[in-house]
Design a protein around this motif. Structure first.
Motif, PDB file in Angstrom:
ATOM      1  N   ALA A 128       0.817  -1.211   0.000  1.00  0.00           N
ATOM      2  CA  ALA A 128       0.000   0.000   0.000  1.00  0.00           C
ATOM      3  C   ALA A 128       0.852   1.263   0.000  1.00  0.00           C
ATOM      4  CB  ALA A 128      -0.925  -0.005   1.222  1.00  0.00           C
TER       5      ALA A 128
ATOM      6  N   TRP B 262       2.285  10.550  -0.307  1.00  0.00           N
ATOM      7  CA  TRP B 262       1.574  10.992   0.895  1.00  0.00           C
ATOM      8  C   TRP B 262       2.142  10.398   2.175  1.00  0.00           C
ATOM      9  CZ3 TRP B 262       0.161   6.284   2.595  1.00  0.00           C
ATOM     10  CH2 TRP B 262      -0.228   5.316   1.672  1.00  0.00           C
TER      11      TRP B 262
ATOM     12  N   ASP C 178      -8.148  11.924   2.545  1.00  0.00           N
ATOM     13  CA  ASP C 178      -8.179  10.991   1.423  1.00  0.00           C
ATOM     14  C   ASP C 178      -8.674   9.633   1.909  1.00  0.00           C
ATOM     15  OD1 ASP C 178      -7.677   9.283  -0.697  1.00  0.00           O
ATOM     16  OD2 ASP C 178      -5.707  10.122  -1.150  1.00  0.00           O
TER      17      ASP C 178
ATOM     18  N   ASP D 119      -8.565   6.746   0.524  1.00  0.00           N
ATOM     19  CA  ASP D 119      -7.868   5.631  -0.114  1.00  0.00           C
ATOM     20  C   ASP D 119      -7.595   4.511   0.898  1.00  0.00           C
ATOM     21  OD1 ASP D 119      -6.208   3.908  -1.483  1.00  0.00           O
ATOM     22  OD2 ASP D 119      -4.875   5.473  -2.252  1.00  0.00           O
TER      23      ASP D 119
ATOM     24  N   ALA E 167      -5.446   2.309   0.800  1.00  0.00           N
ATOM     25  CA  ALA E 167      -4.004   2.136   0.975  1.00  0.00           C
ATOM     26  C   ALA E 167      -3.517   2.961   2.161  1.00  0.00           C
ATOM     27  CB  ALA E 167      -3.265   2.541  -0.300  1.00  0.00           C
TER      28      ALA E 167
END
Length: 309
Positions: free
Chosen positions: A195, A232, A256, A258, A260
């Motif tokens: 990730a 990030w 975010d 996400d 991951a």
């Protein structure tokens, strides 16, 4: 007075006069004259010398030096920092490495002396905004990485197994939510390296004590863990310390969704939580308290991101 919710980022600094005499002589020889002023700098965890030096002729430098006592692991970390600092391109907002060497079991790094200060604690929003913007710009400038570096999975792989380790350890005192979801947390954590994968050169250890501010620049210092990761990564890893030191909660600064990010946050949280349960390492009396405090913030963020009950 600091508490376990806001412990200092500080180790047992070594005074310049306690640095090995041959190391001090080598630094004086490089700087071209005797040292007449040595001011120890606070902040950071390593049990080492961190001093701003001035020679009789007025030349200045910032010097970091560590020996095998009291914590032999610090020598390997400084050796890594020396290697990375020598390779960093000028696009990295870091003080310039002037020279570095190993002598008599000590690793020494000599940097340009920067007239700068650490961010104020608790965090001021204007300074935090400056730092977050600088990190965004740094990430863009270092994507793709301009130097060869290991992946974040290679650098942090042995450390980011906190939840998996806790499956086989005493869990007394563990947060009830974490205990209830321990198997799921271990599974989520197991995918963190994939990730976090990316081609951005990241610092991988960002906190306020690794940041310096001038009136117009943000410097990022101490690069022993430099590696390749998602752009990030540094921001996500830093935000628990920001909230712990008086700044906004992580979800207010990074939204975010996400998955991951959640997997990586699980690994970071597991690291802080488990490390905070260990004994203090030699020469690092505040490290575990600092990790525990970050773990509290990271765990609340992880609860919010997973939505698990």
């Amino acid at each position: 007075m600091s508490t376990d919710t806001n412990p200092p980022a500080s180790g047992a600094r070594v005074p310049w006069e306690d640095v090995h005499p041959l190391v001090r002589e080598a630094v004086e020889a490089f700087l071209g004259g005797p040292i007449v002023e040595a001011v120890t700098q606070q902040g950071g965890f390593s049990p080492a010398a961190a001093v701003r030096l001035r020679t009789a002729a007025g030349r200045r430098a910032f010097v970091k030096a560590v020996g095998p006592e009291p914590n032999p692991d610090s020598v390997a970390i400084y050796r890594s920092e020396l290697r990375n600092a020598a390779a960093l391109p000028e696009s990295v907002p870091a003080p310039k490495l002037l020279t570095g060497f190993e002598l008599e079991g000590w690793v020494t790094l000599v940097f340009e002396d920067v007239e700068a200060v650490h961010p104020a604690m608790p965090w001021r929003r204007d300074e935090l905004d400056r730092v977050l913007l600088a990190l965004k710009e740094m990430s863009a400038a270092l994507s793709p990485s301009p130097i060869a570096a290991p992946t974040v999975g290679e650098v942090m792989g042995d450390s980011f197994q906190g939840w998996r380790s806790l499956l086989d350890e005493d869990t007394s005192g563990l947060d009830p939510w974490a205990l209830r979801n321990l198997t799921e947390l271990a599974a989520l954590e197991s995918g963190w390296a994939a990730a976090a994968a990316g081609d951005t050169l990241v610092h991988a250890d960002l906190r306020a004590d690794n940041i310096l501010l001038t009136s117009d620049r943000v410097y990022v210092v101490d690069w022993p863990w430099a590696c390749l990761a998602a752009p990030w990564y540094d921001r996500v890893a830093m935000l628990p310390s920001v909230a712990m030191q008086g700044g906004p909660a992580p979800h207010e600064l990074f939204d975010d969704p996400d998955p991951a990010v959640t997997a990586v946050l699980a690994a970071i949280t597991g690291y802080f939580v488990r490390q905070g349960r260990q004994a203090d390492p030699p020469g690092l009396p505040t490290l575990r308290a600092f990790q525990r405090a970050q773990g509290v913030v990271a765990l609340e963020w992880l609860k919010r991101r997973t939505g698990w009950v």
